[in-house]
Design a protein around this motif. Sequence first.
Motif, short mmCIF file in Angstrom:
data_model
loop_
_atom_site.label_atom_id
_atom_site.label_comp_id
_atom_site.label_asym_id
_atom_site.label_seq_id
_atom_site.Cartn_x
_atom_site.Cartn_y
_atom_site.Cartn_z
N SER A 1 0.82 -1.22 0.00
CA SER A 1 0.00 0.00 0.00
C SER A 1 0.85 1.27 0.00
CB SER A 1 -0.98 -0.01 1.19
OG SER A 1 -0.32 -0.37 2.36
N PRO B 1 0.91 6.50 -1.77
CA PRO B 1 -0.16 5.69 -1.17
C PRO B 1 -1.56 6.10 -1.65
CG PRO B 1 1.38 6.36 0.54
CD PRO B 1 1.81 7.05 -0.73
N ASP B 2 -1.78 7.41 -1.78
CA ASP B 2 -3.12 7.86 -2.21
C ASP B 2 -3.38 7.51 -3.67
OD1 ASP B 2 -1.06 10.14 -1.75
OD2 ASP B 2 -2.22 10.86 -3.46
N ALA C 1 -4.26 3.88 -3.71
CA ALA C 1 -5.64 3.71 -3.23
C ALA C 1 -6.63 4.06 -4.33
CB ALA C 1 -5.87 4.57 -2.01
N PHE D 1 -6.62 -2.12 8.04
CA PHE D 1 -5.54 -2.15 9.02
C PHE D 1 -5.79 -3.15 10.15
CE2 PHE D 1 -2.80 1.73 8.39
CZ PHE D 1 -3.35 2.08 7.17
N ILE E 1 -6.29 3.32 12.88
CA ILE E 1 -5.73 4.45 13.63
C ILE E 1 -6.85 5.35 14.17
CG2 ILE E 1 -4.15 6.42 13.44
CD1 ILE E 1 -2.60 4.04 12.68
N PHE F 1 -14.10 12.46 6.78
CA PHE F 1 -12.96 11.67 6.29
C PHE F 1 -13.40 10.74 5.15
CE2 PHE F 1 -11.47 7.22 6.98
CZ PHE F 1 -10.26 7.30 6.30
N ALA G 1 -12.28 10.99 1.25
CA ALA G 1 -11.58 9.86 0.62
C ALA G 1 -12.30 9.46 -0.68
CB ALA G 1 -11.52 8.68 1.58
N GLN H 1 -10.84 9.96 -4.56
CA GLN H 1 -10.66 8.85 -5.50
C GLN H 1 -11.47 9.09 -6.78
OE1 GLN H 1 -10.69 4.83 -4.30
NE2 GLN H 1 -9.63 5.19 -2.35
N LEU I 1 -15.59 2.60 -0.96
CA LEU I 1 -14.53 2.94 -1.91
C LEU I 1 -14.45 1.95 -3.08
CD1 LEU I 1 -11.79 4.03 0.68
CD2 LEU I 1 -13.18 5.51 -0.75
N TYR J 1 -2.58 6.69 7.14
CA TYR J 1 -3.96 6.16 7.19
C TYR J 1 -4.86 6.95 6.24
CZ TYR J 1 -8.25 4.15 9.07
OH TYR J 1 -9.45 3.48 9.19
N ARG K 1 -3.96 8.82 3.70
CA ARG K 1 -3.54 8.67 2.30
C ARG K 1 -3.88 7.28 1.76
NH1 ARG K 1 2.34 10.57 1.22
NH2 ARG K 1 1.50 10.94 -0.87
N SER K 2 -3.87 6.28 2.65
CA SER K 2 -4.18 4.92 2.19
C SER K 2 -5.63 4.80 1.74
CB SER K 2 -3.91 3.91 3.30
OG SER K 2 -4.94 3.97 4.28
N ARG K 3 -6.42 5.84 2.00
CA ARG K 3 -7.82 5.85 1.54
C ARG K 3 -7.99 6.71 0.29
NH1 ARG K 3 -7.35 1.93 4.15
NH2 ARG K 3 -8.49 1.43 6.03
#
Lengths: 248, 412
Positions: free
Chosen positions: A50, A74-75, A78, A86, A90, A100, A104, A108, A164, B366, B368-370
């Motif tokens: 990732s 990473p983005d 994704a 995870f 977190i 959030f 996201a 995308q 997503l 976290y 950015r992983s989305r």
Amino acid sequence: MFEIKDLHVNISEVEKKIISGINLKINPGEVHAIMGPNGSGKSTLSYTLSGKEGYEIEKGDIELDGESILDDEPDERAAKGIFLAFQYPIEIPGVGNLSFIRTALNSQRKFNGKDELNPAEFLKILREKADFLNVDMEMLKRPLNVGFSGGEKKRNEILQMALLEPRFCILDETDSGLDVDAMKQVSKGVNFLRSENRSFLIITHYQRLLNYIKPDFVHIMAKGKIIKTGGPELALEVENQGYTHLLN
Amino acid sequence: MVFENKNSHWIDAYTRKFEESFKSINLLDNKKEYWRFASPLIWHDKLPIKKFQETRSSQSLKFDVTKYSFLRFNDGILDTETLKKFINENKNIEICSFKDIFLKKDHWSSLKFSKAQLKAEKSYERPLALFNGFNAGDGVFIKFKKGVKKNLHIIYEGKNEKNNCIRNLFDLEENSEIKVFEHFYGNSKYNIVSELFAADNSKLEHCKIINQDISNSVIYHFFGNCKKNSKIKTVNFSFSDNPVRNETNLYLEGTNCETTVASMGFGKKETSICDNTVFISHQEESCKSRQIIKNALKNGAKAIFQGKIFVDSKAQKTDGYQMSNGLILSDDCEFLVKPELEIYADDVVCSHGSISGTLNEDHLFYLRSRGIPLIEAQKKLIQAFYSEILDEVSEDNIVYYIQNQISEMITL
């Protein structure tokens, strides 16, 4: 198709080699499970795929539909369809869960040239998915994962996955910290998301998760390598006999 | 002790006293306890003036005129039109400009004027508040009568490239509930002293925003005397590229007072200094005070926090809390912190802490992983860093405004 080619990975901070030549090909619709003892490199593999910083690829490649993603942030990975659920989601105080998830999703969509969803459109989709996954809307109004129980955190991960709609999902020890009922709920969500276009890499210590999410292939990982590959019966073998006989 | 001469205005005696006290202070003395991290000359000397540039941010904070009364200072002088309108709309509030007080032989403020400041001066010297005392050109003196509820928006707009000394006095009578939002933008340099007298059961929410287009320094002294059951909250937002010092001094003189001092600063240039110096004095039993300070810094910016909780021997059951956080976004920044507790009572709960660090890499990953791009992820985390301060503000439009300011600042 997702393909890992002769992957060698060091952790920069400790200058230690963790992955020493992994080859793995995952076709659309397939579910692969990776099992292995502690310290075998399973979580390192998930973070490397990732794009987390600090994982230095010494050799090899990771390809999505024949194209290397090594240079992608990473983005970007994704947005191209790679999702990491995870092991320990977190907690981020001050970041609203709804805001959030919407950011996201719209990030995308923007990356993929689609129109962003307005709040009403987003909430409609969110409610549908949250209802199915038995996620309380009140929970989603709280800061991201803050004060969530272990089960709530994992369901939140699966909800994000459902919204997503990634093509390749990595579940890093999703069963850790879950009781049997919570594991069934999370598995129900994962099974709902299984489709011919979506593939999964499930990392786990125990066979019990694989009772609920049936894998097509099971790989045993040790000392940074895949040492054995088989069908679901391999997970049962590990459950009954442990790893020792495979390592020797 | 201040004595009046029969032939002079009652303010003159104070003015003389302030001037004498100011002249007795050596501003070059860098050993003064509360000026160790930044010299008063930073705020006192003339700084290079930049041309005023109207920015989007200075225009975008709008208040519902049906809920708020409005006052404006132009180049340090209270605008007479907004004052007249305020007088017409608010018959139960006494208001007067500071310069008009000199036209009145008797005024209610003579019983209060400078009392809060002089009390604070006993603990340590505030040279620039003294300077204000004999240089203030205007200001607003307001008495909110018993039980009055009022929302007030004050704008300080400056294009005059001068040092504007302004002196305000807010007198809250029993059971009054007041919100005061002060908003600075423009070119001028400011030295402001506001005195607060909060009577029993009164409530004040005071919020101050110093915009990023302020092209000169601001020093703002807020001196408050708080009586029984009063609830005082003062929240400061600073986005300036130039030195800002918020000096807050609250004396809790009645039982069961509650005070919150919250400040956020965002420094993005090496010329930026955000100094919060806070002195809370618990004089009576069962009072509660909170200090929350948050600064995000990049490109050589500097922030200072000097916070003291003083607890008198009478002030049993005191609950005092102080926390400061620095978010260091580049290695060349400084966050200088001096927390202090001075306690003479034995049945109290007082705590202080300070934590500084960079953006949490795991949090960034976290997000950015989305699929959230780096800059957006950083914005979210910086906004999250400030969320505790924003939670103190009751007006949604201010919260949105501040969030937008933060977004703008991150991309600059």
